[in-house]
Design a protein around this motif. Structure first.
Motif, PDB file in Angstrom:
ATOM      1  N   ALA A  12     107.193 -10.923 -19.487  1.00  0.00           N
ATOM      2  CA  ALA A  12     107.875 -10.568 -20.736  1.00  0.00           C
ATOM      3  C   ALA A  12     106.871 -10.456 -21.883  1.00  0.00           C
ATOM      4  N   VAL A  13     105.938 -11.371 -21.944  1.00  0.00           N
ATOM      5  CA  VAL A  13     104.922 -11.359 -23.006  1.00  0.00           C
ATOM      6  C   VAL A  13     104.037 -10.124 -22.882  1.00  0.00           C
ATOM      7  N   GLN A  14     103.719  -9.745 -21.647  1.00  0.00           N
ATOM      8  CA  GLN A  14     102.855  -8.590 -21.414  1.00  0.00           C
ATOM      9  C   GLN A  14     103.472  -7.309 -21.972  1.00  0.00           C
ATOM     10  N   LYS A  15     104.767  -7.263 -22.099  1.00  0.00           N
ATOM     11  CA  LYS A  15     105.463  -6.074 -22.585  1.00  0.00           C
ATOM     12  C   LYS A  15     105.483  -5.967 -24.105  1.00  0.00           C
ATOM     13  N   LEU A  16     105.052  -7.007 -24.794  1.00  0.00           N
ATOM     14  CA  LEU A  16     105.054  -6.983 -26.263  1.00  0.00           C
ATOM     15  C   LEU A  16     103.997  -6.021 -26.786  1.00  0.00           C
ATOM     16  N   ASP A  17     104.303  -5.392 -27.914  1.00  0.00           N
ATOM     17  CA  ASP A  17     103.385  -4.431 -28.515  1.00  0.00           C
ATOM     18  C   ASP A  17     102.302  -5.105 -29.347  1.00  0.00           C
ATOM     19  N   ASP A  18     102.614  -6.196 -29.989  1.00  0.00           N
ATOM     20  CA  ASP A  18     101.688  -6.878 -30.896  1.00  0.00           C
ATOM     21  C   ASP A  18     100.658  -7.691 -30.096  1.00  0.00           C
ATOM     22  N   PRO A  19      99.373  -7.267 -30.120  1.00  0.00           N
ATOM     23  CA  PRO A  19      98.347  -7.961 -29.335  1.00  0.00           C
ATOM     24  C   PRO A  19      98.115  -9.408 -29.790  1.00  0.00           C
ATOM     25  N   MET A  20      98.242  -9.675 -31.073  1.00  0.00           N
ATOM     26  CA  MET A  20      98.039 -11.041 -31.569  1.00  0.00           C
ATOM     27  C   MET A  20      99.170 -11.962 -31.073  1.00  0.00           C
ATOM     28  N   LEU A  21     100.382 -11.460 -31.130  1.00  0.00           N
ATOM     29  CA  LEU A  21     101.516 -12.234 -30.649  1.00  0.00           C
ATOM     30  C   LEU A  21     101.402 -12.455 -29.135  1.00  0.00           C
ATOM     31  N   TYR A  23      98.642 -12.614 -27.402  1.00  0.00           N
ATOM     32  CA  TYR A  23      97.587 -13.616 -27.213  1.00  0.00           C
ATOM     33  C   TYR A  23      98.114 -15.033 -27.483  1.00  0.00           C
ATOM     34  N   GLU A  24      98.833 -15.196 -28.579  1.00  0.00           N
ATOM     35  CA  GLU A  24      99.369 -16.508 -28.956  1.00  0.00           C
ATOM     36  C   GLU A  24     100.371 -17.012 -27.909  1.00  0.00           C
ATOM     37  N   LEU A  25     101.251 -16.136 -27.480  1.00  0.00           N
ATOM     38  CA  LEU A  25     102.256 -16.546 -26.498  1.00  0.00           C
ATOM     39  C   LEU A  25     101.629 -16.836 -25.130  1.00  0.00           C
ATOM     40  N   ARG A  26     100.610 -16.055 -24.732  1.00  0.00           N
ATOM     41  CA  ARG A  26      99.897 -16.352 -23.481  1.00  0.00           C
ATOM     42  C   ARG A  26      99.247 -17.733 -23.540  1.00  0.00           C
ATOM     43  N   ALA A  27      98.669 -18.049 -24.696  1.00  0.00           N
ATOM     44  CA  ALA A  27      98.040 -19.364 -24.852  1.00  0.00           C
ATOM     45  C   ALA A  27      99.078 -20.483 -24.736  1.00  0.00           C
ATOM     46  N   ARG A  28     100.238 -20.281 -25.319  1.00  0.00           N
ATOM     47  CA  ARG A  28     101.312 -21.278 -25.219  1.00  0.00           C
ATOM     48  C   ARG A  28     101.773 -21.447 -23.774  1.00  0.00           C
ATOM     49  N   ILE A  29     101.934 -20.323 -23.098  1.00  0.00           N
ATOM     50  CA  ILE A  29     102.359 -20.374 -21.691  1.00  0.00           C
ATOM     51  C   ILE A  29     101.311 -21.096 -20.850  1.00  0.00           C
ATOM     52  N   ASP A  30     100.036 -20.771 -21.088  1.00  0.00           N
ATOM     53  CA  ASP A  30      98.957 -21.432 -20.343  1.00  0.00           C
ATOM     54  C   ASP A  30      98.981 -22.949 -20.552  1.00  0.00           C
TER      55      ASP A  30
END
Length: 147
Positions: A12-21, A23-30
Motif C-alpha cells: 500500500a505504501v509503495q503505491k503512494l505518490d509522495d516519496p517523502m511520505l 520513505y517515512e511510512l516504510r521506516a515506520r513499518i520497518d
C-alpha cells in the motif's frame, strides 16, 4: 497472518505518490516489523528453552502465544523431545512452524498414540482380544473408500 499484514502495508505504501511520505511510512513499518519479529522470536526461544527444562515450562511457553491445551501436555512433551522431532517432523524454528507441527498436530497424534497403545496392549492379551481391538479402531467406511 502478521507477516501478511506487513506485506500488505508495504504494498500500500509503495503505491503512494509522495516519496517523502513513502520513505517515512516504510521506516515506520520497518520499525514495527523489527519489534514484532523480536517478540515472535522470544516466544520461539521460550519453547526451545522449555524443551531443555520441564513439561510445566513447556506448557506455559506454548500457552503464552498459542492455544495450547492442558490435556495435551504429555503429547506436546513427547513431540518436542529431540529424539522425536525428526521422526514426527516437529519444527521449532518459528511461530508458524510451532503452530503447524505442534499445536495443530497434537490432537491427532494424541489419538494415534491412544490407538497404538491400545493395539500394543491387546497384542499381548491374545488373538481374540487383539482382533476385537483392531475392529474397534478400524476406520469407518466412506464413500471414497468404496463402501
Amino acid at each position: 497472518m502478521i507477516r501478511e499484514l506487513i506485506t500488505d502495508a508495504r504494498e500500500a505504501v509503495q503505491k503512494l505518490d509522495d516519496p517523502m511520505l513513502r520513505y517515512e511510512l516504510r521506516a515506520r513499518i520497518d520499525k514495527k516489523e523489527a519489534a514484532i519479529e523480536e517478540t515472535l522470536s522470544s516466544y520461539v526461544s521460550a519453547v526451545q528453552e522449555a524443551v531443555e527444562q520441564d513439561k510445566g515450562q513447556l506448557l506455559a511457553s506454548l500457552k503464552a502465544f498459542w492455544a495450547a491445551e492442558d490435556g495435551l501436555l504429555e503429547t506436546y512433551w513427547r513431540m518436542v523431545q529431540p529424539e522425536n522431532q525428526e521422526r514426527l517432523e516437529v519444527d521449532l524454528i518459528d511461530v508458524d512452524a510451532i503452530r503447524q507441527t505442534v499445536i495443530e498436530r497434537a490432537p491427532q497424534l494424541e489419538r494415534e498414540l491412544e490407538i497404538s497403545d491400545a493395539l500394543f496392549m491387546a497384542a499381548g492379551a491374545g488373538l481374540d482380544y487383539f482382533r476385537d481391538e483392531l475392529i474397534k479402531y478400524r476406520p469407518f467406511p466412506t464413500r471414497e473408500s468404496g463402501a
